[in-house]
Design an enzyme around this catalytic site. Structure first.
Site, PDB file in Angstrom:
ATOM      1  N   GLU A 124       0.867  -1.189   0.000  1.00 24.69           N
ATOM      2  CA  GLU A 124       0.000   0.000   0.000  1.00 24.69           C
ATOM      3  C   GLU A 124       0.900   1.234   0.000  1.00 24.69           C
ATOM      4  O   GLU A 124       0.665   2.210  -0.677  1.00 24.69           O
ATOM      5  CB  GLU A 124      -0.877  -0.006   1.244  1.00 24.69           C
ATOM      6  CG  GLU A 124      -1.772   1.202   1.390  1.00 24.69           C
ATOM      7  CD  GLU A 124      -2.495   1.218   2.722  1.00 24.69           C
ATOM      8  OE1 GLU A 124      -3.535   0.559   2.843  1.00 24.69           O
ATOM      9  OE2 GLU A 124      -2.016   1.894   3.654  1.00 24.69           O
ATOM     10  N   TRP A 215     -12.756   7.138  16.109  1.00 29.03           N
ATOM     11  CA  TRP A 215     -11.792   6.389  15.293  1.00 29.03           C
ATOM     12  C   TRP A 215     -11.363   5.134  16.048  1.00 29.03           C
ATOM     13  O   TRP A 215     -11.466   4.022  15.548  1.00 29.03           O
ATOM     14  CB  TRP A 215     -10.576   7.276  14.963  1.00 29.03           C
ATOM     15  CG  TRP A 215      -9.452   6.497  14.348  1.00 29.03           C
ATOM     16  CD1 TRP A 215      -9.389   6.058  13.059  1.00 29.03           C
ATOM     17  CD2 TRP A 215      -8.260   6.035  14.978  1.00 29.03           C
ATOM     18  NE1 TRP A 215      -8.215   5.345  12.855  1.00 29.03           N
ATOM     19  CE2 TRP A 215      -7.504   5.324  14.033  1.00 29.03           C
ATOM     20  CE3 TRP A 215      -7.750   6.164  16.284  1.00 29.03           C
ATOM     21  CZ2 TRP A 215      -6.276   4.747  14.316  1.00 29.03           C
ATOM     22  CZ3 TRP A 215      -6.518   5.584  16.579  1.00 29.03           C
ATOM     23  CH2 TRP A 215      -5.798   4.885  15.589  1.00 29.03           C
ATOM     24  N   ASP A 334     -11.481  -1.348   1.319  1.00 32.37           N
ATOM     25  CA  ASP A 334     -10.659  -0.754   2.368  1.00 32.37           C
ATOM     26  C   ASP A 334     -11.542  -0.431   3.576  1.00 32.37           C
ATOM     27  O   ASP A 334     -11.157  -0.642   4.733  1.00 32.37           O
ATOM     28  CB  ASP A 334     -10.012   0.518   1.804  1.00 32.37           C
ATOM     29  CG  ASP A 334      -9.022   1.116   2.773  1.00 32.37           C
ATOM     30  OD1 ASP A 334      -8.285   0.349   3.404  1.00 32.37           O
ATOM     31  OD2 ASP A 334      -8.984   2.355   2.900  1.00 32.37           O
ATOM     32  N   HIS A 371       0.557   2.862  17.640  1.00 31.27           N
ATOM     33  CA  HIS A 371       0.222   3.434  16.321  1.00 31.27           C
ATOM     34  C   HIS A 371       1.291   4.491  16.006  1.00 31.27           C
ATOM     35  O   HIS A 371       2.475   4.223  16.195  1.00 31.27           O
ATOM     36  CB  HIS A 371      -1.205   4.008  16.363  1.00 31.27           C
ATOM     37  CG  HIS A 371      -1.891   4.056  15.046  1.00 31.27           C
ATOM     38  ND1 HIS A 371      -1.726   5.092  14.172  1.00 31.27           N
ATOM     39  CD2 HIS A 371      -2.747   3.202  14.440  1.00 31.27           C
ATOM     40  CE1 HIS A 371      -2.443   4.884  13.078  1.00 31.27           C
ATOM     41  NE2 HIS A 371      -3.083   3.733  13.205  1.00 31.27           N
TER      42      HIS A 371
HETATM   43  C1  LIG Z   1      -8.737   2.409  14.464  1.00 28.36           C
HETATM   44  C2  LIG Z   1      -7.453   1.694  14.332  1.00 28.36           C
HETATM   45  C3  LIG Z   1      -7.010   1.328  13.070  1.00 28.36           C
HETATM   46  C4  LIG Z   1      -5.829   0.621  12.931  1.00 28.36           C
HETATM   47  N1  LIG Z   1      -5.434   0.257  11.688  1.00 28.36           N
HETATM   48  C5  LIG Z   1      -4.335  -0.525  11.543  1.00 28.36           C
HETATM   49  C6  LIG Z   1      -3.965  -1.002  10.252  1.00 28.36           C
HETATM   50  O1  LIG Z   1      -4.588  -0.698   9.251  1.00 28.36           O
HETATM   51  N2  LIG Z   1      -2.881  -1.824  10.182  1.00 28.36           N
HETATM   52  C7  LIG Z   1      -2.172  -2.203  11.273  1.00 28.36           C
HETATM   53  O2  LIG Z   1      -1.210  -2.980  11.140  1.00 28.36           O
HETATM   54  N3  LIG Z   1      -2.496  -1.748  12.510  1.00 28.36           N
HETATM   55  C8  LIG Z   1      -3.554  -0.922  12.672  1.00 28.36           C
HETATM   56  N4  LIG Z   1      -3.914  -0.467  13.911  1.00 28.36           N
HETATM   57  C9  LIG Z   1      -3.019  -0.729  15.060  1.00 28.36           C
HETATM   58  C10 LIG Z   1      -3.313  -2.030  15.811  1.00 28.36           C
HETATM   59  O3  LIG Z   1      -4.661  -2.263  15.880  1.00 28.36           O
HETATM   60  C11 LIG Z   1      -2.716  -1.900  17.222  1.00 28.36           C
HETATM   61  O4  LIG Z   1      -1.378  -1.509  17.078  1.00 28.36           O
HETATM   62  C12 LIG Z   1      -2.752  -3.193  18.018  1.00 28.36           C
HETATM   63  O5  LIG Z   1      -4.052  -3.718  18.075  1.00 28.36           O
HETATM   64  C13 LIG Z   1      -2.239  -2.942  19.430  1.00 28.36           C
HETATM   65  O6  LIG Z   1      -2.214  -4.148  20.134  1.00 28.36           O
HETATM   66  P1  LIG Z   1      -2.487  -4.212  21.708  1.00 28.36           P
HETATM   67  O7  LIG Z   1      -2.402  -5.640  22.116  1.00 28.36           O
HETATM   68  O8  LIG Z   1      -1.638  -3.226  22.415  1.00 28.36           O
HETATM   69  O9  LIG Z   1      -3.980  -3.685  21.878  1.00 28.36           O
HETATM   70  P2  LIG Z   1      -5.333  -4.373  21.400  1.00 28.36           P
HETATM   71  O10 LIG Z   1      -5.116  -5.196  20.189  1.00 28.36           O
HETATM   72  O11 LIG Z   1      -6.347  -3.293  21.336  1.00 28.36           O
HETATM   73  O12 LIG Z   1      -5.674  -5.375  22.589  1.00 28.36           O
HETATM   74  C14 LIG Z   1      -5.972  -4.968  23.914  1.00 28.36           C
HETATM   75  C15 LIG Z   1      -6.774  -6.083  24.558  1.00 28.36           C
HETATM   76  O13 LIG Z   1      -6.861  -5.904  25.966  1.00 28.36           O
HETATM   77  C16 LIG Z   1      -8.198  -6.161  26.390  1.00 28.36           C
HETATM   78  N5  LIG Z   1      -8.405  -5.406  27.634  1.00 28.36           N
HETATM   79  C17 LIG Z   1      -8.415  -4.064  27.744  1.00 28.36           C
HETATM   80  N6  LIG Z   1      -8.584  -3.724  29.032  1.00 28.36           N
HETATM   81  C18 LIG Z   1      -8.670  -4.862  29.739  1.00 28.36           C
HETATM   82  C19 LIG Z   1      -8.848  -5.149  31.123  1.00 28.36           C
HETATM   83  N7  LIG Z   1      -8.941  -4.170  32.023  1.00 28.36           N
HETATM   84  N8  LIG Z   1      -8.921  -6.437  31.523  1.00 28.36           N
HETATM   85  C20 LIG Z   1      -8.810  -7.445  30.594  1.00 28.36           C
HETATM   86  N9  LIG Z   1      -8.649  -7.232  29.273  1.00 28.36           N
HETATM   87  C21 LIG Z   1      -8.565  -5.952  28.855  1.00 28.36           C
HETATM   88  C22 LIG Z   1      -9.034  -5.666  25.222  1.00 28.36           C
HETATM   89  O14 LIG Z   1     -10.340  -6.160  25.257  1.00 28.36           O
HETATM   90  C23 LIG Z   1      -8.202  -6.156  24.043  1.00 28.36           C
HETATM   91  O15 LIG Z   1      -8.513  -7.468  23.693  1.00 28.36           O
HETATM   92  C24 LIG Z   1      -5.076   0.276  14.077  1.00 28.36           C
HETATM   93  C25 LIG Z   1      -5.513   0.666  15.347  1.00 28.36           C
HETATM   94  C26 LIG Z   1      -6.679   1.383  15.475  1.00 28.36           C
HETATM   95  C27 LIG Z   1      -7.117   1.788  16.842  1.00 28.36           C
END
Ligand SMILES: Cc1cc2nc3c(=O)[nH]c(=O)nc-3n(C[C@H](O)[C@H](O)[C@H](O)COP(=O)(O)OP(=O)(O)OC[C@H]3O[C@@H](n4cnc5c(N)ncnc54)[C@H](O)[C@@H]3O)c2cc1C
Length: 617
Positions: A124, A215, A334, A371
């Site tokens: 992309e 978002w 998309d 992000h």
């Molecule tokens: C709108 C958006 C668009 C995106 N687009 C892209 C993209 O196009 N391409 C790409 O590669 N990345 C993209 N990203 C980035 C990617 O989604 C994140 O970088 C990634 O999900 C982060 O991983 P994480 O494990 O930190 O958080 P998350 O994947 O959000 O996981 C957090 C987890 O913790 C759980 N949780 C939260 N609080 C608690 C609690 N108190 N007790 C128990 N469980 C809990 C939640 O339910 C969730 O399952 C995007 C992000 C967003 C927000």
């Protein structure tokens, strides 16, 4: 009311089953064949976290086997986009490992688009590859489910628990089942937090019935930060909030439109405004304006200045690029892969993207570490490349012994995105397994009295409601408690008006921040009187608490950094310019749970990858 208390013991406890958590579960099993690995998640890992709805691109992939990019290139890119401030050891560590993770995803069934001419993954942009990602999360969750010894879905973790015998050492966590109200006590030798970043800390542009349309996922409630801060873990870059340029009202992503379909954005008069804004931006941030690609925040800034000058709306000219059926499909898919709401907005507003341009706007701020920004915990880096200042033990361990993090939890390293967060979960898990092996003879010590007190605290909002409900004046108005939605709206108003939200065009100052802190303190006091009428509201109450403490941390960091490093993300009106002489540093904070005081500090920025000569001028 008597509630069941359940004790769960493990070697490694993973909190949050998103991308970081799933990566941690997978890798813990690889290195810790005989260990007990427990994953706890407030929703259901099948469709939880930021990727619940799916994604249309993996935003972090090098393509080293095709000579497309090297990890060093990625560090230079992340460094440039963050105006010089990234933990290069952490960024590099992710970049050099992200390949194997993306290839695993493909092996597990994720369809990755191929370029028919070259046979390579379809790009992309320089770092992004296109996927058919509606089922991205269930595919990744399956690997975690098969790796963990036990997965506990529907448990909201409210607090981490420290070891009662060894200072500054983690011992587990507590939470409650959001469906039946059972109280859970998790005891573990090592804990990995992957609980995601924070939406709804700032008032969204859409309020009232539209406020769920943000978002970032509305269920991402900043637990990654709130769980850590009360343990005294050092946090960094909490002022580095993210503001995104997106299609207006539906928050549809713009990456594929700009990068793949090569669409352009102009002001309402059809002018390309970024180049006109160059002299003003240069006066603010100096040579950083010349970085290619122009840092994300500066592009936001140019757009905001244009809107303030009355030259909006800003339009993305979709109609100029959809000249084939294939491109039209890419445009719609998309959205359908990750932001269906945008397609609904187009339908509702009679917009056919082949015929008409669409409005762009900047979002409200969010707090994230994975992000394009890098709020989160200060973590120990990889042994082979982290400078001494960045290394005090195991990779991705916070300043609390045995407490690790991944994804949004870990600060200083932006641009991990989905694949990079999974990678970081893997890196944290590998180190956590070693930590458990090295400390085999030291099971966690948890104080029963402390657990009892925590149980009372966790269920107190239900007790507040039970006692106060007969005094309800009208509807939800009650003299002795506030409900979680009322508390949330108050938080969002404070952050919006005092800490640089959309209604202030992201502007704040020392006086505004200090007043914001006073109001946050009052909100914190009132949280003692929050009322929850059922388990659902109890979850909302604790989500609010997680947001409030995170908001306080954001406010304190914003006050501490006396410069405007990222115009377009936020502005310190009293320090309008970037100031490399005093502020080419990470900000740090540590909350003292005994005194309630915050200690702020400057943390050094080290270069480990050469290049980016602009910084030397
Ligand atoms: C709108 C958006 C668009 C995106 N687009 C892209 C993209 O196009 N391409 C790409 O590669 N990345 C993209 N990203 C980035 C990617 O989604 C994140 O970088 C990634 O999900 C982060 O991983 P994480 O494990 O930190 O958080 P998350 O994947 O959000 O996981 C957090 C987890 O913790 C759980 N949780 C939260 N609080 C608690 C609690 N108190 N007790 C128990 N469980 C809990 C939640 O339910 C969730 O399952 C995007 C992000 C967003 C927000």
């Amino acid at each position: 009311m008597a509630r069941k208390t359940k004790f769960v013991d493990s070697d490694i406890l993973i909190i949050g089953g998103g991308f970081g958590g799933c990566g941690a579960a997978y890798e813990s099993r690889y290195w810790g064949r005989d260990l007990k690995i427990v994953l706890v998640e407030k929703a259901n890992i099948e469709r939880s976290g930021a990727v619940a709805q799916g994604l249309s691109a993996i935003n972090c992939y090098m393509g080293m086997q095709w000579g497309e990019n090297q990890p060093e290139d990625f560090v230079r890119y992340a460094r440039g986009d963050l105006m010089g401030l990234v933990r290069e050891d952490l960024v590099y560590d992710i970049a050099r490992h992200v390949h194997s993770t993306v290839h695993l995803f493909e092996e597990w069934g994720l369809p990755i688009l191929k370029n028919p001419q070259t046979g390579r993954y379809l790009r992309e942009g320089k770092w992004q590859i296109m996927i058919h990602g509606e089922s991205y999360k269930p595919i990744v969750a399956e690997a975690a489910r098969k790796s963990a010894t036990e997965v506990y879905n529907r448990i909201m973790v409210t607090h981490l628990v420290m070891d009662s015998k060894r200072p500054n050492r983690i011992a587990g966590a507590v939470g409650f089942n959001v469906r039946n109200g059972d109280f859970y006590v998790f005891r573990a030798k090592a804990v990995i937090v992957g609980a995601g970043g924070g939406s709804h800390i700032y008032r969204p542009r859409s309020v009232g019935e539209g406020m769920g349309r943000t978002w970032y996922a509305p269920w991402s409630t900043a637990s990654a930060y709130d769980l850590l801060i009360p343990t005294g873990a050092k946090m960094t870059q909490m002022e580095n909030k993210i503001v995104l340029t997106r299609f207006k009202d539906g928050y549809g992503p713009v990456g594929a439109w700009f990068l793949l379909l090569k669409a352009h954005a102009t002001n309402a008069a059809g002018e390309f405004y970024e180049k006109d804004r160059y002299p003003e931006i240069k006066a603010r941030v100096g040579h950083y304006v010349d970085i290619q690609p122009m840092p994300t925040c500066l592009r936001n800034h140019a757009m905001l200045e244009e809107i303030k000058a009355g030259k909006g709306p800003i339009y993305m000219h979709t109609q100029k690029v959809l000249d084939t059926k294939e491109k039209e499909e890419i445009g719609w898919e998309d959205f359908l892969d990750m932001t269906i709401g945008q397609a609904v907005v187009w339908a509702a507003q009679n917009i056919d993207p082949k015929e008409k341009p669409s409005e762009l706007i900047t979002s409200e701020p969010y707090i994230m570490g994975s992000h394009a920004t890098c709020s989160g915990a200060w973590a120990s880096g990889p042994e082979d490349c982290a400078p001494a200042d960045y290394q005090w033990g195991y990779n991705r361990m916070t300043t609390v012994e045995g407490l690790f993090g991944a994804g949004d939890t870990i600060g200083g390293s932006a641009h991990k995105f989905s694949a990079g967060s999974f990678v970081e979960g893997r890196l944290a898990a590998k180190a956590a397994v070693r930590y458990v092996m090295d400390h085999k003879a030291e099971p966690p010590q948890v104080d029963d009295e402390h657990i009892k007190r925590l149980q009372e605290v966790v269920f107190k909002p239900m007790e507040n409601y039970r006692v106060g409900r007969n005094e309800i004046v009208a509807g939800t108005v009650a003299p002795s408690y506030i409900n979680p939605l009322q508390g949330l709206q108050r938080l969002e108003k404070i952050m919006d008006e005092y800490v640089g939200g959309v209604s202030m065009f992201y502007v704040t100052s020392e006086n505004l921040l200090n007043r914001g802190l006073e109001l946050l303190e009052m909100l914190t006091e009132d949280f003692e009187h929050i009322g929850a009428e059922d388990l659902h509201q109890l979850q909302r109450a604790w989500e609010l608490q997680h947001r409030i403490l995170t908001a306080e941390s954001v406010t304190r960091h914003t006050l501490f950094r006396q410069e405007t490093r990222w115009p377009g993300y936020y502005y310190r009106a009293d320090h309008p310019k970037l100031d490399d002489a005093d502020w080419h540093v990470f900000t740090g904070s540590q909350y003292d749970p005994k005194t309630g005081e915050w200690k702020m500090s400057k943390l050094p920025v080290h270069r480990i990858i050469p290049g980016f000569e602009l910084l030397k001028t």
